[in-house]
Design a protein around this motif. Sequence first.
Motif, PDB file in Angstrom:
ATOM      1  N   LYS B  10       0.824  -1.203   0.000  1.00  0.00           N
ATOM      2  CA  LYS B  10       0.000   0.000   0.000  1.00  0.00           C
ATOM      3  C   LYS B  10       0.866   1.263   0.000  1.00  0.00           C
ATOM      4  O   LYS B  10       0.566   2.244  -0.679  1.00  0.00           O
ATOM      5  CB  LYS B  10      -0.899   0.009   1.241  1.00  0.00           C
ATOM      6  N   ILE B  11       1.913   1.194   0.773  1.00  0.00           N
ATOM      7  CA  ILE B  11       2.812   2.340   0.842  1.00  0.00           C
ATOM      8  C   ILE B  11       3.476   2.599  -0.500  1.00  0.00           C
ATOM      9  O   ILE B  11       3.541   3.737  -0.969  1.00  0.00           O
ATOM     10  CB  ILE B  11       3.870   2.102   1.930  1.00  0.00           C
ATOM     11  N   LEU B  12       3.931   1.519  -1.116  1.00  0.00           N
ATOM     12  CA  LEU B  12       4.577   1.686  -2.418  1.00  0.00           C
ATOM     13  C   LEU B  12       3.584   2.193  -3.461  1.00  0.00           C
ATOM     14  O   LEU B  12       3.925   3.050  -4.284  1.00  0.00           O
ATOM     15  CB  LEU B  12       5.201   0.365  -2.878  1.00  0.00           C
ATOM     16  N   GLU B  13       2.378   1.680  -3.399  1.00  0.00           N
ATOM     17  CA  GLU B  13       1.370   2.142  -4.357  1.00  0.00           C
ATOM     18  C   GLU B  13       1.120   3.635  -4.197  1.00  0.00           C
ATOM     19  O   GLU B  13       1.082   4.388  -5.172  1.00  0.00           O
ATOM     20  CB  GLU B  13       0.050   1.380  -4.162  1.00  0.00           C
ATOM     21  N   THR B  14       0.953   4.042  -2.943  1.00  0.00           N
ATOM     22  CA  THR B  14       0.687   5.452  -2.690  1.00  0.00           C
ATOM     23  C   THR B  14       1.879   6.327  -3.054  1.00  0.00           C
ATOM     24  O   THR B  14       1.723   7.379  -3.686  1.00  0.00           O
ATOM     25  CB  THR B  14       0.324   5.655  -1.205  1.00  0.00           C
ATOM     26  N   ALA B  15       3.041   5.875  -2.653  1.00  0.00           N
ATOM     27  CA  ALA B  15       4.249   6.632  -2.979  1.00  0.00           C
ATOM     28  C   ALA B  15       4.423   6.705  -4.500  1.00  0.00           C
ATOM     29  O   ALA B  15       4.783   7.753  -5.042  1.00  0.00           O
ATOM     30  CB  ALA B  15       5.476   5.986  -2.342  1.00  0.00           C
ATOM     31  N   GLY B  16       4.136   5.612  -5.151  1.00  0.00           N
ATOM     32  CA  GLY B  16       4.232   5.584  -6.610  1.00  0.00           C
ATOM     33  C   GLY B  16       3.271   6.572  -7.235  1.00  0.00           C
ATOM     34  O   GLY B  16       3.639   7.328  -8.146  1.00  0.00           O
ATOM     35  N   ALA B  17       2.063   6.606  -6.714  1.00  0.00           N
ATOM     36  CA  ALA B  17       1.074   7.547  -7.241  1.00  0.00           C
ATOM     37  C   ALA B  17       1.559   8.987  -7.053  1.00  0.00           C
ATOM     38  O   ALA B  17       1.464   9.813  -7.963  1.00  0.00           O
ATOM     39  CB  ALA B  17      -0.264   7.336  -6.556  1.00  0.00           C
ATOM     40  N   LEU B  18       2.089   9.258  -5.871  1.00  0.00           N
ATOM     41  CA  LEU B  18       2.598  10.607  -5.600  1.00  0.00           C
ATOM     42  C   LEU B  18       3.750  10.956  -6.538  1.00  0.00           C
ATOM     43  O   LEU B  18       3.794  12.052  -7.104  1.00  0.00           O
ATOM     44  CB  LEU B  18       3.077  10.713  -4.156  1.00  0.00           C
ATOM     45  N   ALA B  19       4.665  10.021  -6.685  1.00  0.00           N
ATOM     46  CA  ALA B  19       5.804  10.261  -7.576  1.00  0.00           C
ATOM     47  C   ALA B  19       5.313  10.504  -9.001  1.00  0.00           C
ATOM     48  O   ALA B  19       5.828  11.378  -9.703  1.00  0.00           O
ATOM     49  CB  ALA B  19       6.768   9.087  -7.536  1.00  0.00           C
ATOM     50  N   ASN B  20       4.319   9.752  -9.401  1.00  0.00           N
ATOM     51  CA  ASN B  20       3.785   9.929 -10.749  1.00  0.00           C
ATOM     52  C   ASN B  20       3.123  11.290 -10.937  1.00  0.00           C
ATOM     53  O   ASN B  20       3.158  11.864 -12.017  1.00  0.00           O
ATOM     54  CB  ASN B  20       2.778   8.825 -11.078  1.00  0.00           C
ATOM     55  N   GLU B  21       2.521  11.773  -9.862  1.00  0.00           N
ATOM     56  CA  GLU B  21       1.849  13.073  -9.952  1.00  0.00           C
ATOM     57  C   GLU B  21       2.842  14.226 -10.064  1.00  0.00           C
ATOM     58  O   GLU B  21       2.567  15.231 -10.712  1.00  0.00           O
ATOM     59  CB  GLU B  21       0.971  13.315  -8.725  1.00  0.00           C
ATOM     60  N   SER B  22       3.973  14.099  -9.372  1.00  0.00           N
ATOM     61  CA  SER B  22       4.955  15.194  -9.457  1.00  0.00           C
ATOM     62  C   SER B  22       6.253  14.661 -10.041  1.00  0.00           C
ATOM     63  O   SER B  22       6.467  14.715 -11.232  1.00  0.00           O
ATOM     64  CB  SER B  22       5.170  15.813  -8.092  1.00  0.00           C
ATOM     65  N   SER B  23       7.094  14.114  -9.189  1.00  0.00           N
ATOM     66  CA  SER B  23       8.348  13.526  -9.666  1.00  0.00           C
ATOM     67  C   SER B  23       8.997  12.821  -8.495  1.00  0.00           C
ATOM     68  O   SER B  23       8.633  13.043  -7.345  1.00  0.00           O
ATOM     69  CB  SER B  23       9.283  14.588 -10.210  1.00  0.00           C
ATOM     70  N   ILE B  24       9.970  12.013  -8.811  1.00  0.00           N
ATOM     71  CA  ILE B  24      10.614  11.238  -7.750  1.00  0.00           C
ATOM     72  C   ILE B  24      11.359  12.147  -6.790  1.00  0.00           C
ATOM     73  O   ILE B  24      11.438  11.902  -5.596  1.00  0.00           O
ATOM     74  CB  ILE B  24      11.563  10.173  -8.339  1.00  0.00           C
ATOM     75  N   LYS B  25      11.888  13.228  -7.302  1.00  0.00           N
ATOM     76  CA  LYS B  25      12.667  14.091  -6.409  1.00  0.00           C
ATOM     77  C   LYS B  25      11.767  14.951  -5.524  1.00  0.00           C
ATOM     78  O   LYS B  25      12.200  15.417  -4.485  1.00  0.00           O
ATOM     79  CB  LYS B  25      13.701  14.900  -7.181  1.00  0.00           C
ATOM     80  N   LYS B  26      10.551  15.126  -5.935  1.00  0.00           N
ATOM     81  CA  LYS B  26       9.640  15.906  -5.089  1.00  0.00           C
ATOM     82  C   LYS B  26       8.850  15.022  -4.132  1.00  0.00           C
ATOM     83  O   LYS B  26       8.097  15.524  -3.292  1.00  0.00           O
ATOM     84  CB  LYS B  26       8.682  16.715  -5.965  1.00  0.00           C
ATOM     85  N   LEU B  27       8.979  13.758  -4.287  1.00  0.00           N
ATOM     86  CA  LEU B  27       8.326  12.838  -3.345  1.00  0.00           C
ATOM     87  C   LEU B  27       8.826  13.130  -1.936  1.00  0.00           C
ATOM     88  O   LEU B  27      10.016  13.260  -1.723  1.00  0.00           O
ATOM     89  CB  LEU B  27       8.674  11.396  -3.729  1.00  0.00           C
ATOM     90  N   ASN B  28       7.894  13.273  -0.981  1.00  0.00           N
ATOM     91  CA  ASN B  28       8.321  13.569   0.385  1.00  0.00           C
ATOM     92  C   ASN B  28       7.418  12.894   1.393  1.00  0.00           C
ATOM     93  O   ASN B  28       6.282  12.515   1.097  1.00  0.00           O
ATOM     94  CB  ASN B  28       8.347  15.083   0.613  1.00  0.00           C
ATOM     95  N   LEU B  29       7.938  12.749   2.597  1.00  0.00           N
ATOM     96  CA  LEU B  29       7.238  11.971   3.609  1.00  0.00           C
ATOM     97  C   LEU B  29       6.006  12.678   4.145  1.00  0.00           C
ATOM     98  O   LEU B  29       5.046  12.030   4.553  1.00  0.00           O
ATOM     99  CB  LEU B  29       8.191  11.648   4.760  1.00  0.00           C
ATOM    100  N   LYS B  30       6.041  13.963   4.155  1.00  0.00           N
ATOM    101  CA  LYS B  30       4.901  14.726   4.665  1.00  0.00           C
ATOM    102  C   LYS B  30       3.644  14.411   3.847  1.00  0.00           C
ATOM    103  O   LYS B  30       2.618  14.001   4.397  1.00  0.00           O
ATOM    104  CB  LYS B  30       5.211  16.218   4.580  1.00  0.00           C
TER     105      LYS B  30
END
Lengths: 189, 189
Positions: B10-30
């Motif tokens: 679930k975490i990877l899915e969500t993180a993946g979705a977030l990364a897809n929405e912006s970018s891997i470098k903007k992915l953040n824990l908050k």
Amino acid sequence: MSRANLDKRKILETAGALANESSIKKLNLKQLAQKLNIQPPSLYNHVQSLDHLRFDLMVYGWEQVGERIAEALIGISGDDAIRRACEVFYDYAEENPGIFEAMAYYNRDSKKPDGAPDRLTDILFRLCRARDIAEQDAVHILRIFRSYIEGFALLAHYGAFPRDGSARESFNFGVDFLIAGVHQLEEKK
Amino acid sequence: MSRANLDKRKILETAGALANESSIKKLNLKQLAQKLNIQPPSLYNHVQSLDHLRFDLMVYGWEQVGERIAEALIGISGDDAIRRACEVFYDYAEENPGIFEAMAYYNRDSKKPDGAPDRLTDILFRLCRARDIAEQDAVHILRIFRSYIEGFALLAHYGAFPRDGSARESFNFGVDFLIAGVHQLEEKK
DNA sequence: TGACAAAACTAATTTGATTAGTTATTATAT
DNA sequence: ATATAATAACTAATCAAATTAGTTTTGTCA
């Protein structure tokens, strides 16, 4: 206080060296300032932000590669020129892993300063035109070459291939592959 | 408090979705914590660090691509299989730009969990073996294909090519280029 | 039911980029 | 030469985000 006599060039060189030593993502202002013998905030007299610096480094890299290729191609033409251009790019990427990362990661859609458009692209384009290749096909070829070269350099950089020299062999092999494809296109006409 | 019933998936899915929405470098824990309805520090029950999460996302991406390709290749063989595999990869990269970035940026020399070696590589290897290609040449071919595919996807992702569909044409064009090269190798034997 | 492990929380720390405000240095123009 | 303006440095302060420490809650299972 005493001024450090910095200019953009020196900053990019130093930042590039730092990036090459570790990686583009570990590049930071603290270290950079230290190397330049100034305090981190002073960097803002020369640079907009860390992120922008990485971007500048990308542009800087393309400029350098462009120069090197242009120089290397003096007096060479045809297939040899293509081979040489590819080789020079690969060498540059290998010698400057950090800068190459910046080149690979940063948006190239955001335009570069007018003075330095994509020189590499330009050169390859001319090599195509020197042959008898339709403009449309040249566009394809160019994209394919760029993809291959950058992709290979990226994979090599991240250690996807063993470091025993066989990677270099594969790379040249692939270049010849593509060159063969170019010839096929010529014949088709 | 009430538990969120999270797992790595679930975490990877969500993180993946977030990364897809912006970018891997903007992915953040908050942001990630917010999406999962927990507080940022709670993420450390599931993840070693932000950087490690990005790495995990890279592995996750390769797994997904491997699965998709394996599925897509059922009942297909020969050149068609190669074409299809390349196509599926490209589609995946296009649909998941953030995850693809992770795949492109993170060291793949650092080994992936045993369960999922590079499935894509494995598949392509088998396609080569199904033909009459020397083991040594297969290694070259594999590297060349991987380089081309990832390189092309990367350039496309960063907008190096216009988004008018012509890029896709170029991509397929290049794949056929490489396939032609494979055939040449067969004949050589 | 009671104890242990997992997973959440809050509060605190750390690190690094960035901003604000100030001072010294250099260049330029009278 | 000297006053003035622009540049580039500094220190101190702020901010954001990751991470750590220490605590509490929740679920599981003997």
